[in-house]
Design an enzyme around this catalytic site. Structure first.
Site, PDB file in Angstrom:
ATOM      1  N   LYS A 126      -8.052   1.988   8.421  1.00 13.99           N
ATOM      2  CA  LYS A 126      -6.648   1.555   8.006  1.00 13.99           C
ATOM      3  C   LYS A 126      -6.040   2.460   7.065  1.00 13.99           C
ATOM      4  O   LYS A 126      -6.768   3.411   6.766  1.00 13.99           O
ATOM      5  CB  LYS A 126      -6.765   0.078   7.481  1.00 13.99           C
ATOM      6  CG  LYS A 126      -7.228   0.224   6.135  1.00 13.99           C
ATOM      7  CD  LYS A 126      -7.446  -1.339   5.705  1.00 13.99           C
ATOM      8  CE  LYS A 126      -8.349  -1.328   4.153  1.00 13.99           C
ATOM      9  NZ  LYS A 126      -8.236  -2.800   3.543  1.00 13.99           N
ATOM     10  N   ARG A 180      -7.533 -14.647  -0.929  1.00 10.54           N
ATOM     11  CA  ARG A 180      -6.238 -13.786  -0.344  1.00 10.54           C
ATOM     12  C   ARG A 180      -6.077 -14.223   0.998  1.00 10.54           C
ATOM     13  O   ARG A 180      -4.902 -14.715   1.331  1.00 10.54           O
ATOM     14  CB  ARG A 180      -6.728 -12.301  -0.568  1.00 10.54           C
ATOM     15  CG  ARG A 180      -5.690 -11.361  -0.300  1.00 10.54           C
ATOM     16  CD  ARG A 180      -6.201 -10.145  -0.570  1.00 10.54           C
ATOM     17  NE  ARG A 180      -7.262  -9.408   0.221  1.00 10.54           N
ATOM     18  CZ  ARG A 180      -7.874  -8.276   0.137  1.00 10.54           C
ATOM     19  NH1 ARG A 180      -7.262  -7.581  -0.588  1.00 10.54           N
ATOM     20  NH2 ARG A 180      -8.695  -8.067   1.073  1.00 10.54           N
ATOM     21  N   TYR A 214       8.362  18.460 -18.867  1.00  9.14           N
ATOM     22  CA  TYR A 214       9.336  17.390 -19.499  1.00  9.14           C
ATOM     23  C   TYR A 214       8.969  16.526 -20.415  1.00  9.14           C
ATOM     24  O   TYR A 214       7.593  16.228 -20.463  1.00  9.14           O
ATOM     25  CB  TYR A 214       9.437  16.685 -18.349  1.00  9.14           C
ATOM     26  CG  TYR A 214      10.314  17.033 -16.736  1.00  9.14           C
ATOM     27  CD1 TYR A 214      11.489  17.457 -17.039  1.00  9.14           C
ATOM     28  CD2 TYR A 214       9.675  17.113 -15.913  1.00  9.14           C
ATOM     29  CE1 TYR A 214      12.305  18.020 -15.938  1.00  9.14           C
ATOM     30  CE2 TYR A 214      10.403  17.664 -14.579  1.00  9.14           C
ATOM     31  CZ  TYR A 214      11.723  18.026 -14.827  1.00  9.14           C
ATOM     32  OH  TYR A 214      12.533  18.762 -13.538  1.00  9.14           O
ATOM     33  N   MET A 264       7.643  16.743  -9.621  1.00  6.43           N
ATOM     34  CA  MET A 264       7.641  16.505  -8.260  1.00  6.43           C
ATOM     35  C   MET A 264       7.085  17.561  -7.683  1.00  6.43           C
ATOM     36  O   MET A 264       6.275  17.164  -6.420  1.00  6.43           O
ATOM     37  CB  MET A 264       9.196  16.208  -7.958  1.00  6.43           C
ATOM     38  CG  MET A 264       9.148  15.967  -6.318  1.00  6.43           C
ATOM     39  SD  MET A 264      10.907  15.800  -5.759  1.00  6.43           S
ATOM     40  CE  MET A 264      11.615  14.514  -6.608  1.00  6.43           C
TER      41      MET A 264
END
Length: 361
Positions: free
Chosen positions: A35, A131, A256, A304
């Site tokens: 999956k 679940r 950053y 990024m």
């Protein structure tokens, strides 16, 4: 010239990991879980390797199963979440998908459907995960109804899912197994409980079917080190390359937010990979990478498209040198810990921007 980023796939390791699963459960059939795009490795690539080696495959949804059929995968495929609406049952029957029944709606849809062929059914019982799955007290009712409908084949499998099997100190797995054994005892059917954690650490969970997923890709889901997990080999190695080098004086910040400040005159390598390529944005300063097989540490926030790495103590680093972000020689679990996440998330969130490249077929 393309960016050097690659998610390199060692399919020999994939086959090896499946053989480990078989050795741990020699009397069980194997349902190989592919999956979420084969846990981010590429569902079609992975399924083509596993369909001749596993007894069946498993995906989350009918869309994932159709993708495999369209690619020529003919192995049985189980829909782990079943169908989401009644109309999907016709597609499942036509394409030979196995379906999960885990609630009253899914069973009623099956009972009322007009199908070209009956389908293989796996009945999911909730033994503590809370679940998916029917309540244990309804197991006999659902079993009898599946036996009664002409739309279900007779080879029913009853299964459950563990909530805490990755934690060997937890008592929950033993409690779930005791409940599962008790409710299945009067119901003649094939049984399944062991996921990857169950296979690796809970031998009593290996019934007629086992369901390895994460371990097939070479990663251990267990919180603690375990001897059975040492045999696993990583399938994916994420690589990139150094694209720039610079010297930074003591006291200067990198990246950053000025989150990393040089404590000494430092050599900084810029590597062309970032969160847009699947590298975790929250990876902290000091997260390790390998450059020319030697460890270096992240210096500054993940961008990024780039990361910056402190290579002050590494000799002879050059532009173009290969960088390993995780995989061979650098366990994914270690990177996940530095990023405050788990390896499952790292691979399944790998975007198409990072090409999957088979290096060992």
């Amino acid at each position: 010239m393309a960016r050097p980023n690659q998610a390199r796939l060692d399919l020999g390791a994939l086959r090896h990991n499946l053989s480990v699963a078989r050795k741990l459960a020699p009397n069980s059939k194997v349902l190989a879980v592919v999956k979420a795009n084969g846990y981010g490795h590429g569902a079609v690539i992975i399924a083509r390797q596993l369909e001749a080696l596993a007894d069946a495959l498993a995906v989350a949804s009918i869309e994932e199963a159709v993708e495999l059929r369209d690619a020529g995968i003919s192995a049985p495929i189980l829909l782990l979440e079943g169908v989401f609406e009644a109309e999907e049952l016709g597609t499942a029957a036509q394409l030979g998908f196995w379906i999960t029944i885990d609630n009253e709606w899914q069973l009623r849809w099956l009972e009322e459907a007009v199908l070209p062929e009956p389908v293989h059914c796996w009945l999911k019982v909730d033994t503590g995960m809370h679940r998916l799955g029917i309540a244990p007290g309804r197991a006999q009712e659902f079993y009898q109804r599946l036996k009664a409908t002409d739309n279900a084949l007779d080879d029913l499998v009853i299964y459950t899912h563990f909530a805490s099997a990755d934690d060997l100190q937890s008592s929950q797995t033993k409690e779930q197994l005791e409940l599962f054994d008790a409710l299945c005892k009067p119901l003649p059917a094939q049984l399944s409980a062991a996921n990857s954690s169950g296979l690796l650490a809970w031998p009593d969970a290996c019934y007629d079917w086992v369901r390895p997923g994460y371990m097939l890709y070479g990663n251990s889901p267990l919180i603690e080190a375990h001897p059975n997990a040492t045999a696993l080999q990583p399938v994916m190695t994420l690589t990139s390359a150094v694209i720039s080098l610079r010297d930074v004086p003591a006291g200067e910040a990198v990246g950053y937010g000025a989150s990393w400040i040089a404590r000494r005159p430092s050599r900084i390598a810029t590597v062309t990979i970032g969160y847009g390529d699947g590298y975790p944005r929250l990876a902290a300063n000091d997260t390790p990478v390998l450059i020319n097989g030697q460890r270096a540490s992240l210096a500054g926030r993940v961008s990024m498209d780039m990361i910056t790495v402190d290579v002050t103590d590494l000799p002879d680093v050059h532009v173009g040198d290969e960088v390993v972000l995780w995989g061979r020689g650098l366990p994914m679990a270690e990177i996940a810990r530095h990023a405050g996440t788990i390896g499952y998330e790292l691979t399944t969130r790998m975007p198409a921007r990072t090409p999957r490249v088979v290096i060992i077929a």
